[in-house]
Design a protein around this motif. Structure first.
Motif, mmCIF file in Angstrom:
data_model
loop_
_atom_site.group_PDB
_atom_site.id
_atom_site.type_symbol
_atom_site.label_atom_id
_atom_site.label_comp_id
_atom_site.label_asym_id
_atom_site.label_seq_id
_atom_site.Cartn_x
_atom_site.Cartn_y
_atom_site.Cartn_z
ATOM 1 N N GLU A 91 -10.477 1.421 7.048
ATOM 2 C CA GLU A 91 -9.728 0.270 6.551
ATOM 3 C C GLU A 91 -9.261 -0.629 7.696
ATOM 4 O OE1 GLU A 91 -7.907 2.359 2.514
ATOM 5 O OE2 GLU A 91 -6.804 2.476 4.410
ATOM 6 N N SER B 70 0.837 -1.183 0.000
ATOM 7 C CA SER B 70 0.000 0.000 0.000
ATOM 8 C C SER B 70 0.877 1.240 0.000
ATOM 9 C CB SER B 70 -0.902 -0.014 1.238
ATOM 10 O OG SER B 70 -1.673 1.159 1.275
ATOM 11 N N ASP B 71 0.348 2.299 -0.546
ATOM 12 C CA ASP B 71 1.105 3.548 -0.567
ATOM 13 C C ASP B 71 0.826 4.404 0.668
ATOM 14 O OD1 ASP B 71 -1.489 4.028 -1.284
ATOM 15 O OD2 ASP B 71 -1.012 5.554 -2.789
#
Length: 129
Positions: free
Chosen positions: A115, A107-108
């Motif tokens: 989430e 993930s960035d």
């Protein structure tokens, strides 16, 4: 100069940043000379074959010249010749590592509150099964 200590040569050939790191690598069994584990005080000569492990990579090099002084990278590269088999093996292992990493989702950003809740919900569901 007809022989030099292996830890000094590894440092001069720029395999390790400091001589103490080169000594630790030799002591730790990460450097083999002609298939045998060696001590840091081992004198090497031109023509010997060294197997050097650095992280994931393992290089097999032949000593082409001797030096006990650390110089620039272009000059240091003249001190050894890496075998073609070693180059091919390192490229193959790098490709395998790269292919293996494609399965991992990266993930960035860090997960936000929503989430995180979804992650915890998923983990609880997996634990119930």
């Amino acid at each position: 100069m007809d022989k030099v200590r292996i830890d000094k040569w590894l440092w001069a050939a720029r395999f390790f940043k400091t001589r103490s790191l080169a000594k630790q690598a030799v002591d730790g069994g990460k450097v083999h000379c002609d298939g045998h584990r060696v001590k840091p005080s081992k004198d090497i000569t031109v023509g010997l074959t060294l197997r050097i492990r650095q992280g994931f990579d393992e290089k097999t090099v032949r000593v082409a010249a001797l030096s006990d002084q650390r110089r620039g990278a272009p000059e240091a590269a003249l001190l050894y010749e890496e075998t073609p088999e070693s180059i091919a093996e390192r490229a193959e292992q790098a490709a395998r590592r790269k292919a293996g990493m494609s399965a991992h989702l990266v993930s960035d950003h860090r997960p936000n509150k929503k989430e995180r809740r979804q992650i915890h919900k998923f983990q609880r569901q997996q634990g119930e099964e």
